[in-house]
Motif scaffolding. Structure first.
Motif, PDB file in Angstrom:
ATOM      1  N   SER A 159     -17.878  34.976  -1.404  1.00  0.00           N
ATOM      2  CA  SER A 159     -19.335  35.006  -1.444  1.00  0.00           C
ATOM      3  C   SER A 159     -19.883  34.763  -2.843  1.00  0.00           C
ATOM      4  CB  SER A 159     -19.826  36.376  -0.956  1.00  0.00           C
ATOM      5  OG  SER A 159     -21.216  36.473  -1.135  1.00  0.00           O
ATOM      6  N   ARG A 215     -23.476  41.159  -2.593  1.00  0.00           N
ATOM      7  CA  ARG A 215     -22.292  41.530  -1.809  1.00  0.00           C
ATOM      8  C   ARG A 215     -21.251  42.172  -2.722  1.00  0.00           C
ATOM      9  NH1 ARG A 215     -23.313  36.734   1.866  1.00  0.00           N
ATOM     10  NH2 ARG A 215     -24.439  37.825   3.507  1.00  0.00           N
ATOM     11  N   LEU A 235     -19.990  46.050  -2.356  1.00  0.00           N
ATOM     12  CA  LEU A 235     -18.568  46.337  -2.205  1.00  0.00           C
ATOM     13  C   LEU A 235     -18.125  47.371  -3.248  1.00  0.00           C
ATOM     14  CD1 LEU A 235     -16.340  45.299  -0.328  1.00  0.00           C
ATOM     15  CD2 LEU A 235     -15.823  43.529  -2.029  1.00  0.00           C
ATOM     16  N   GLY A 292     -19.226  37.589   4.358  1.00  0.00           N
ATOM     17  CA  GLY A 292     -20.338  38.145   5.125  1.00  0.00           C
ATOM     18  C   GLY A 292     -21.373  37.081   5.421  1.00  0.00           C
ATOM     19  N   SER A 345     -25.974  41.283  10.556  1.00  0.00           N
ATOM     20  CA  SER A 345     -25.163  41.136   9.355  1.00  0.00           C
ATOM     21  C   SER A 345     -23.701  41.244   9.763  1.00  0.00           C
ATOM     22  CB  SER A 345     -25.562  42.223   8.359  1.00  0.00           C
ATOM     23  OG  SER A 345     -25.336  41.802   7.047  1.00  0.00           O
ATOM     24  N   VAL A 358     -19.542  40.731   9.090  1.00  0.00           N
ATOM     25  CA  VAL A 358     -18.532  40.748   8.047  1.00  0.00           C
ATOM     26  C   VAL A 358     -17.219  40.314   8.686  1.00  0.00           C
ATOM     27  CG1 VAL A 358     -18.263  43.266   8.302  1.00  0.00           C
ATOM     28  CG2 VAL A 358     -17.514  42.184   6.232  1.00  0.00           C
ATOM     29  N   LEU A 361     -24.310  43.174   3.149  1.00  0.00           N
ATOM     30  CA  LEU A 361     -22.943  43.590   3.477  1.00  0.00           C
ATOM     31  C   LEU A 361     -22.988  44.991   4.089  1.00  0.00           C
ATOM     32  CD1 LEU A 361     -19.973  42.489   3.116  1.00  0.00           C
ATOM     33  CD2 LEU A 361     -19.806  44.106   1.228  1.00  0.00           C
ATOM     34  N   THR A 376     -17.878  47.292   7.010  1.00  0.00           N
ATOM     35  CA  THR A 376     -16.909  46.721   6.064  1.00  0.00           C
ATOM     36  C   THR A 376     -15.756  47.684   5.849  1.00  0.00           C
ATOM     37  OG1 THR A 376     -18.673  45.520   4.966  1.00  0.00           O
ATOM     38  CG2 THR A 376     -16.662  45.830   3.699  1.00  0.00           C
TER      39      THR A 376
END
Ligand SMILES: Cc1cn([C@H]2C[C@H](O)[C@@H](COP(=O)(O)OP(=O)(O)OP(=O)(O)O)O2)c(=O)[nH]c1=O
Length: 191
Positions: A10, A15, A19, A69, A105, A107, A174, A179
């Motif tokens: 990405s 994102r 994360l 994502g 959204s 992932v 994200l 996730t």
């Protein structure tokens, strides 16, 4: 346990930041350049999952986890564009003003062995009825640029959002619950 490396497929700085919130630092960023044209008759949720999956496949790297994502703003069956100019952003804001819309959204994770896994988060968002000066003010601020549906919940738009049901991180790009559970199910050690 030492995890295999994780690559984030990405170009979105959000994102990467999201994360990091769950303690994951990608070894590398490998933004995937794919054709993002929806297929004829493709519904928003199918489109979001397909895009995330295609980004993960395009950035595939042997021996690594690849995470991707995709965030789609939908009004009914209509997929709103990523606003690249003021006119598009304005059109999106007029459409979502005072009514509910969905943010899908997705992932996707490509495991080191090549298997693919996906999760989808669905959030319902309702903006207040936006007056012409509110729309003008939001457009002037420029936060809409490059954002699906022409707004960014992480900025001043939050002051225009009356109600949200679902995942705030999902709307930003994200979905962190999905996730985390995707990574855990694939054997990534999150300890
Ligand atoms: C609705 C909304 C979208 N967005 C952003 C998230 C995504 O970056 C973008 C939707 O486009 P995406 O195609 O999901 O992502 P991208 O092009 O930015 O990055 P990449 O494909 O390289 O991963 O809109 C926000 O940041 N806040 C919001 O409130």
């Amino acid at each position: 346990m030492v995890n295999p490396p994780l690559i984030l497929a990405s170009a979105s700085p959000r994102r990467r930041e999201l994360l990091g919130r769950i303690g994951i630092e990608p070894l590398a960023i490998n933004a995937a350049d794919i054709d993002e044209t929806p297929l004829k008759g493709e519904v928003p949720r199918t489109y979001a999952v397909r895009m995330a999956r295609e980004k993960a496949i395009a950035a595939a790297s042997s021996g690594a986890f690849v995470l991707a994502g995709d965030t789609v703003v939908a009004c009914g069956r209509r997929i709103l564009p990523k606003a690249e100019d003021e006119a598009t952003a304005r059109e999106c804001l007029k459409l979502i003003s005072g009514r509910r819309h969905r943010v899908l959204s997705a992932v996707a994770l490509r495991a080191p062995g090549g298997s693919l896994h996906e999760r989808l988060s669905e959030t319902i968002v309702r903006f207040k009825c936006l007056s012409p000066p509110e729309i003008d003010g939001y457009i002037a601020g420029g936060e809409w640029s490059g954002k699906a549906g022409g707004y960014a919940i992480q900025g001043s738009a939050e002051g225009l959002i009356a109600w949200i049901s679902g995942s705030h991180s999902g709307v930003m790009g994200l979905p962190l619950y999905e996730t985390r559970s995707l990574l855990a199910a694939a054997g990534f050690d999150l300890a």
